[in-house]
Scaffold this motif. Structure first.
Motif, mmCIF file in Angstrom:
data_model
loop_
_atom_site.group_PDB
_atom_site.id
_atom_site.type_symbol
_atom_site.label_atom_id
_atom_site.label_comp_id
_atom_site.label_asym_id
_atom_site.label_seq_id
_atom_site.Cartn_x
_atom_site.Cartn_y
_atom_site.Cartn_z
ATOM 1 N N LEU A 22 0.827 -1.200 0.000
ATOM 2 C CA LEU A 22 0.000 0.000 0.000
ATOM 3 C C LEU A 22 0.866 1.258 0.000
ATOM 4 C CD1 LEU A 22 -2.719 -1.072 2.594
ATOM 5 C CD2 LEU A 22 -3.123 -0.543 0.185
ATOM 6 N N TYR A 23 1.882 1.244 0.849
ATOM 7 C CA TYR A 23 2.774 2.397 0.910
ATOM 8 C C TYR A 23 3.435 2.663 -0.434
ATOM 9 C CZ TYR A 23 7.014 5.057 1.785
ATOM 10 O OH TYR A 23 8.019 5.979 1.697
ATOM 11 N N ALA A 24 4.010 1.616 -1.020
ATOM 12 C CA ALA A 24 4.741 1.783 -2.277
ATOM 13 C C ALA A 24 3.835 2.260 -3.399
ATOM 14 C CB ALA A 24 5.412 0.461 -2.660
ATOM 15 N N LEU A 25 2.636 1.679 -3.492
ATOM 16 C CA LEU A 25 1.710 2.080 -4.546
ATOM 17 C C LEU A 25 1.218 3.514 -4.352
ATOM 18 C CD1 LEU A 25 -0.289 -1.240 -4.902
ATOM 19 C CD2 LEU A 25 1.148 -0.186 -6.654
ATOM 20 N N TYR A 26 0.996 3.897 -3.098
ATOM 21 C CA TYR A 26 0.593 5.276 -2.825
ATOM 22 C C TYR A 26 1.676 6.260 -3.274
ATOM 23 C CZ TYR A 26 -0.268 9.586 -0.298
ATOM 24 O OH TYR A 26 -0.453 10.909 0.005
ATOM 25 N N LYS A 27 2.922 5.983 -2.902
ATOM 26 C CA LYS A 27 4.017 6.871 -3.292
ATOM 27 C C LYS A 27 4.173 6.930 -4.807
ATOM 28 C CE LYS A 27 6.575 8.559 -0.667
ATOM 29 N NZ LYS A 27 6.558 9.881 -0.006
ATOM 30 N N GLN A 28 4.047 5.771 -5.462
ATOM 31 C CA GLN A 28 4.188 5.733 -6.915
ATOM 32 C C GLN A 28 3.043 6.498 -7.577
ATOM 33 O OE1 GLN A 28 6.847 4.105 -8.052
ATOM 34 N NE2 GLN A 28 6.574 3.949 -10.254
ATOM 35 N N ALA A 29 1.844 6.381 -7.034
ATOM 36 C CA ALA A 29 0.675 7.036 -7.615
ATOM 37 C C ALA A 29 0.703 8.544 -7.437
ATOM 38 C CB ALA A 29 -0.598 6.457 -6.992
ATOM 39 N N THR A 30 1.317 9.010 -6.350
ATOM 40 C CA THR A 30 1.313 10.444 -6.056
ATOM 41 C C THR A 30 2.602 11.154 -6.465
ATOM 42 O OG1 THR A 30 2.040 9.946 -3.793
ATOM 43 C CG2 THR A 30 -0.335 10.205 -4.167
ATOM 44 N N GLU A 31 3.731 10.449 -6.424
ATOM 45 C CA GLU A 31 5.011 11.088 -6.720
ATOM 46 C C GLU A 31 5.739 10.501 -7.916
ATOM 47 O OE1 GLU A 31 7.563 11.704 -3.330
ATOM 48 O OE2 GLU A 31 5.855 11.619 -1.938
ATOM 49 N N GLY A 32 5.305 9.328 -8.374
ATOM 50 C CA GLY A 32 6.000 8.677 -9.471
ATOM 51 C C GLY A 32 7.122 7.781 -8.967
ATOM 52 N N TRP A 78 11.772 2.083 1.188
ATOM 53 C CA TRP A 78 12.459 2.532 -0.030
ATOM 54 C C TRP A 78 12.559 1.389 -1.038
ATOM 55 C CZ3 TRP A 78 16.626 1.278 -2.993
ATOM 56 C CH2 TRP A 78 17.100 2.248 -3.878
ATOM 57 N N ASP A 79 12.929 0.202 -0.554
ATOM 58 C CA ASP A 79 13.046 -0.956 -1.445
ATOM 59 C C ASP A 79 11.717 -1.254 -2.132
ATOM 60 O OD1 ASP A 79 15.738 -1.434 -0.993
ATOM 61 O OD2 ASP A 79 15.385 -2.851 0.640
ATOM 62 N N ALA A 80 10.636 -1.178 -1.356
ATOM 63 C CA ALA A 80 9.320 -1.472 -1.916
ATOM 64 C C ALA A 80 8.934 -0.467 -2.999
ATOM 65 C CB ALA A 80 8.277 -1.479 -0.811
ATOM 66 N N TRP A 81 9.151 0.807 -2.716
ATOM 67 C CA TRP A 81 8.821 1.848 -3.695
ATOM 68 C C TRP A 81 9.738 1.739 -4.907
ATOM 69 C CZ3 TRP A 81 9.404 7.805 -2.442
ATOM 70 C CH2 TRP A 81 8.877 8.553 -3.508
ATOM 71 N N ASN A 82 11.007 1.573 -4.673
ATOM 72 C CA ASN A 82 11.968 1.491 -5.779
ATOM 73 C C ASN A 82 11.699 0.282 -6.678
ATOM 74 O OD1 ASN A 82 14.552 2.484 -7.005
ATOM 75 N ND2 ASN A 82 15.228 0.432 -6.431
ATOM 76 N N ALA A 83 11.166 -0.807 -6.108
ATOM 77 C CA ALA A 83 10.894 -2.021 -6.888
ATOM 78 C C ALA A 83 9.830 -1.802 -7.954
ATOM 79 C CB ALA A 83 10.473 -3.158 -5.963
ATOM 80 N N LEU A 84 9.020 -0.745 -7.804
ATOM 81 C CA LEU A 84 7.994 -0.463 -8.808
ATOM 82 C C LEU A 84 8.575 0.143 -10.074
ATOM 83 C CD1 LEU A 84 5.089 0.909 -6.587
ATOM 84 C CD2 LEU A 84 5.248 -1.299 -7.705
ATOM 85 N N GLY A 85 9.814 0.582 -10.043
ATOM 86 C CA GLY A 85 10.469 1.082 -11.242
ATOM 87 C C GLY A 85 9.710 2.225 -11.883
ATOM 88 N N SER A 86 9.427 2.092 -13.175
ATOM 89 C CA SER A 86 8.763 3.163 -13.936
ATOM 90 C C SER A 86 7.271 2.913 -14.107
ATOM 91 C CB SER A 86 9.418 3.294 -15.317
ATOM 92 O OG SER A 86 9.344 2.065 -16.021
ATOM 93 N N LEU A 87 6.670 2.130 -13.205
ATOM 94 C CA LEU A 87 5.237 1.887 -13.276
ATOM 95 C C LEU A 87 4.486 3.220 -13.346
ATOM 96 C CD1 LEU A 87 3.169 -0.540 -12.997
ATOM 97 C CD2 LEU A 87 2.972 0.154 -10.604
ATOM 98 N N PRO A 88 3.612 3.420 -14.350
ATOM 99 C CA PRO A 88 2.907 4.705 -14.489
ATOM 100 C C PRO A 88 2.062 5.032 -13.262
ATOM 101 C CG PRO A 88 2.678 3.379 -16.487
ATOM 102 C CD PRO A 88 3.299 2.484 -15.446
#
Length: 391
Positions: A63-73, A91-101
């Motif tokens: 949830l954390y990683a997807l939220y950060k990716q959705a709001t900050e990229g 950080w690892d979780a968010w970074n693992a999403l790479g360039s996911l839109p």
């Protein structure tokens, strides 16, 4: 140190996740075929606060990683120090999403929250329903015991050949196993065969004709192989007898392959007018070298268990008389190892390969779809079905 309690964490919406024992896992949770609105996203953030049951550290990390990716990229923070466990895991979780839109991350966040938002009773009923669907499959048998999810090919009268329904049931079984409390997943077969590959009547019995079968087959095959590529826990094959076709090519995606000395490994693709699948066009040359891989994938050479071991396809071979006892004793020992450590280690081993494997899988499925419609393939399949040659 211990994880923050859920009663406290759920009040602190997406950045709630002060967690300490957190696995690093693949976080692509769905396909970007839908578009959640900003209002859907905000509603999902509010629903997180209302969850009645702690979903566990891994889900909170997602949830954390997807939220950060959705709001900050993509991750834009410096990597925390190795002993800053909480922030490093986040950080690892968010970074693992790479360039996911951002749009895809937003949709995945909404989907994940939706799946968590039922009451505890409804959630457990839903999970039981999913498990029962897999358990009740006529083609596979799924059991969970001693920390092991055991998925058994269960059509002994058909040499455990795989039907379209079995593909779907195995996808479901792997999905369930990826989030339950078992530690490893193991495939094996009932009877004399491990698995004889595709049931070729998948093509001849399709009501819409060969075109529909080819289109459906390519979609199902791609999703099926992806479920093995992305499976986060250790994945083991216990090959109790002859293995043919996709049951062989999939082995390149397993973490360990244990074989009885009566097992054989056969990929007769050219004989059937077909081409390799399950990423074997990439994994086999990498494991055994291009010449040995060509012998199997182009010329259909059948390997004994010892030959498969020598070429790196099999981890270890056991005498038939002691095979079951030795292998399952070992697997029960493995299932007692720390599960998060194994997940993290598998992710480290595989994460640089996943993008490549997904690309190879997509190309193989596209190639196969075209090949299935070719005259030589159709003739070969019809000839096989009419003759029923011994594999």
């Amino acid at each position: 140190m211990a994880a923050v309690t859920w009663s406290r964490a759920r009040c602190w919406c997406p950045s709630l996740l002060q967690v300490f024992r957190l696995p690093v896992a693949k976080l692509y949770l769905g396909r970007p075929t839908m578009r959640a609105s900003q209002q859907d996203f905000e509603n999902a953030m509010n629903q997180v606060k209302l969850l009645k049951k702690d979903p566990g550290n891994e889900v909170k990390l997602r949830l954390y990683a997807l939220y950060k990716q959705a709001t900050e990229g993509p991750c834009n923070m410096p990597k925390p120090g190795v002993f800053d466990f909480v922030n490093k895991a986040k950080w690892d979780a968010w970074n693992a999403l790479g360039s996911l839109p951002k749009e895809t991350a937003r949709q995945n966040y909404v989907d994940l929250v939706s799946s968590l938002s039922s009451s505890s009773e409804a959630s457990s009923q839903g999970k039981r329903g999913a498990d029962e669907k897999a358990q009740e499959s006529k083609g596979i048998l799924v059991t969970s015991e001693d920390g092991i999810t055991k998925i058994t090919f269960n059509r002994p009268t058909k040499k455990n050949a795989i039907t379209f329904q079995m593909y779907q049931d195995i996808i479901l079984a792997l999905k369930n196993a990826s989030t339950d409390n078992t530690v490893i997943a193991v495939f094996t077969g009932t009877g004399d065969y491990y698995c004889s590959g595709n049931d070729l009547t998948n093509f001849t019995s399709a009501t819409g004709g060969i075109e529909e079968a080819a289109s459906k087959g390519a979609v199902v095959l791609r999703e099926f192989v992806n479920s093995f590529i992305d499976f986060p826990k250790p994945l083991v094959a216990v090959v109790n007898g002859p293995a043919v076709g996709i049951s062989v090519t999939l082995l390149g995606l397993f973490d360990a392959v244990y074989a009885s000395d009566r097992a054989t490994f056969h990929t007769p693709f050219s004989h059937l007018g077909q081409s390799p699948e399950a990423c074997s066009s990439y994994t086999f040359p990498k494991m055994m070298g291009s010449a040995k891989a060509a012998e199997m994938l182009l010329f259909g050479k059948k390997l004994t268990a010892r030959e498969a071991w020598a070429q790196g396809l099999v981890t270890e071979v056991f005498p038939e008389s002691t095979f079951e006892t030795e292998v399952w004793t070992r697997l029960k020992t493995y299932a007692k190892l720390p599960p998060n450590a194994m997940r993290i280690s598998k992710e480290l081993i595989r994460k640089n390969e996943k993008e490549k494997l997904h690309a190879v899988n997509a190309e193989e499925c596209t190639t196969l779809q075209a090949q299935w419609l070719s005259e030589e393939c159709i003739n070969a399949i019809m000839s096989f079905v009419s003759r029923k040659p011994k594999l």
